[in-house]
Structure formats: structure tokens, C-alpha cells
Motif scaffolding. Structure first.
Motif, short mmCIF file in Angstrom:
data_model
loop_
_atom_site.label_atom_id
_atom_site.label_comp_id
_atom_site.label_asym_id
_atom_site.label_seq_id
_atom_site.Cartn_x
_atom_site.Cartn_y
_atom_site.Cartn_z
N ASP A 143 23.24 -9.58 45.56
CA ASP A 143 24.09 -8.51 45.01
C ASP A 143 24.27 -7.32 45.98
OD1 ASP A 143 21.63 -7.41 44.81
OD2 ASP A 143 21.62 -7.20 42.62
N ASP B 142 35.11 -7.62 48.50
CA ASP B 142 34.72 -7.59 47.08
C ASP B 142 35.96 -7.67 46.19
OD1 ASP B 142 33.28 -7.41 44.78
OD2 ASP B 142 32.84 -5.26 44.96
N ASP C 61 34.46 -10.47 36.60
CA ASP C 61 33.20 -9.85 36.15
C ASP C 61 33.23 -9.77 34.61
OD1 ASP C 61 31.58 -7.66 35.13
OD2 ASP C 61 31.14 -7.22 37.23
N ASP D 88 31.56 -8.07 32.40
CA ASP D 88 31.53 -6.72 31.80
C ASP D 88 32.89 -6.05 31.92
OD1 ASP D 88 28.88 -7.05 31.19
OD2 ASP D 88 28.17 -6.11 33.05
#
Ligand code: NAD
Ligand code: ZN
Length: 242
Positions: A135, A161, A170, A172
Motif C-alpha cells: 500500500d 494511482d 476502491d 469505500d
């Protein structure tokens, strides 16, 4: 007639209490950033298939080519400015707390967004790199672009990214986007083809309860669920909705 349609869209905007603005590559086209799809000035991409450069398979095959292509896009961004569509959207963010959800990775909305406004980036950002395996991440200085390199923590390759074709979003960020869309009573969709999944699912979700206004250069897959579909350049049309 376009003027009647614009008036209809302005009425919807005047009545709406919770506005969500959802943007795709087309909102930045008038700043000089080519889209991948659509009939805009996309001849720019004639030499390569961006979808081959924007996939995990493409990166595995030729990481240097892919990384250099992203660095080239970063170097272009230094001379690029937000256009009147970005400015109009930032105005709504300031004056009526509109939530913004973007598929773009160029950071042009972010340059104008008021502090504390809700801006959701579904596909990441050109301004950051991350490790392919752990990460670790790092922001990138566009004035001093780093070369393709290995992660200082685990030794795997470092990549932009951004979310590539075929990759998951992602969870979330996706959940926040869905929650935001469920609460809206109007969605303004600017410059997206309606062909990028799962992002386009947000427009379907909004249409269950909210009116949809579409601004896009070309007629597209989403027009049938829109209360108003306006065809033309985002930088011309969006400011007329203010
Ligand atoms: P997309 O599927 O959202 O298609 C772009 C749409 O914009 C097309 O329907 C086209 O007709 C429309 N368009 C072109 N010029 C326009 C203009 N001047 N005004 C209004 N609409 C216009 O997106 P894509 O280009 O296929 O890209 C796929 C994904 O790749 C994006 O979701 C994004 O993550 C990434 N991408 C980002 C950027 C950026 O950050 N600026 C640029 C290209 C691609
Ligand atoms: Zn790592």
C-alpha cells in the motif's frame, strides 16, 4: 430546439434540492485533453490504443511504455487549464453544495473546488503513484517527473494511482458514490459516453429517483433515461445552465 432544452434543464436545476454532478473525460476535452471515446478531437490517439495502455495486462507487458505514457500525460497537464464547464461546476459546488463525482484523473475539478466540498474521484489521480503490490504511495511532482521505479518498501514496480480498464474500483469510494447518488434529486451528467462500467451504473441508480440532465458532444447510451439531453461542447453548454 437547443434553447428550449436548455430552459428545461435550467428549470430542473432551479427546483432541485440535492444536485449531484457526474463528469467524464468529455468535460476536460475543451481544455485540450483528448477523450478515449467519442467523436471529439480523438485523432490524437491515432498512433496507439489507449485502452491497451490503460490495462494491467498492458503494464505487465511493457511497464516502461505505459509509465512513460502516463508521464507524458502528466507533462501535458502542466500547460492545461480548467475550462468554463469546470468553472460552472465549481460555482455550483460553492453556492449550492453540489456533490461532484468524476471519472477523470486530470485534477482539473480539484483545482477549482471549494474547500470541504464533496468531490469523489472514482478512477484515481494522475498526481499520485502507488506500488503494484503493497500500500505504499507517493505524490508526483509534475515539474520533476520520476522514472519507472521499484517500490522502496517491497521492491515491486510502482504505477500511476489510476484505475485501469478491467480493474475494480476502491470499495469505500464506490460506497460513498452510491450513497451520494441515492440522496440526489437531480443528476447533471457531463461528458461521459455511458460505456465505462461500473461508473455508468451510478446514472442508472440516480434515475430510479432523480431527474437526469445529460450534456455530451454525441448522442449516447444514456440519453434514453434523461429528462433532457443536450448535445454540444461542455464548455459551451454547461455555463448556459448557470
Ligand atoms: P467516456 O466514456 O466518459 O467518453 C467521453 C465522452 O465525452 C464521449 O461520449 C464524447 O462524446 C464526449 N465528449 C468529447 N468531447 C466533448 C466535449 N467537448 N464536450 C462534451 N462531451 C464531449 O470517457 P473515455 O474518454 O472513454 O475515458 C474512459 C476513462 O478513462 C475515463 O472514465 C477516465 O477514467 C479516463 N480518462 C480520463 C481523462 C481525463 O482525466 N481528462 C481523459 C481520458 C480518459
Ligand atoms: Zn510495495
Amino acid at each position: 430546439m437547443l434553447a428550449d432544452e436548455i430552459n428545461k434543464a435550467r428549470d430542473l436545476l432551479a427546483r432541485a434540492e440535492r444536485l449531484v454532478i457526474f463528469t467524464g473525460a468529455g468535460v476536460s476535452a475543451d481544455s485540450g485533453i483528448p477523450t478515449f471515446r467519442g467523436s471529439g478531437d480523438s485523432s490524437f490517439w491515432g498512433r496507439y490504443d489507449p485502452r491497451a495502455l490503460a490495462t494491467p495486462e498492458g503494464f505487465a507487458e511493457n511497464p516502461r511504455l505505459v509509465y512513460d505514457w502516463y508521464n507524458w500525460r502528466r507533462s501535458q497537464l502542466r500547460a492545461i487549464q480548467p475550462n468554463p464547464a469546470h468553472h460552472a461546476i465549481a460555482h455550483w459546488q460553492r453556492t449550492r453544495r453540489a456533490a461532484l463525482i468524476t471519472q477523470n484523473v486530470d485534477g482539473l475539478h480539484e483545482r477549482l473546488a471549494p474547500p470541504q466540498s464533496l468531490g469523489i474521484r472514482l478512477h484515481g489521480s494522475l498526481a499520485d503513484d502507488r506500488c503494484c503490490a503493497c500500500d505504499w504511495r507517493e505524490s508526483v511532482d509534475f515539474a520533476n517527473l520520476p522514472p519507472l521505479r521499484k517500490c522502496p518498501r517491497c521492491g515491486a514496480l510502482v504505477r500511476p494511482d489510476v484505475v485501469w480498464f478491467g480493474e475494480c474500483l476502491d470499495p469505500d469510494i464506490w460506497a460513498l458514490a452510491e450513497d451520494t447518488v441515492r440522496e440526489c434529486d437531480l443528476m447533471l451528467v457531463v461528458g461521459t459516453s455511458g460505456e465505462v462500467f461500473p461508473a455508468v451504473g451510478l446514472v442508472d441508480l440516480a434515475s430510479e429517483r432523480a431527474d437526469i440532465i445529460i450534456v455530451n458532444l454525441d448522442p449516447g447510451a444514456l440519453d434514453h433515461i434523461a429528462a433532457v439531453a443536450l448535445h454540444g461542447k461542455a464548455a459551451d453548454i454547461v455555463p448556459k445552465l448557470l
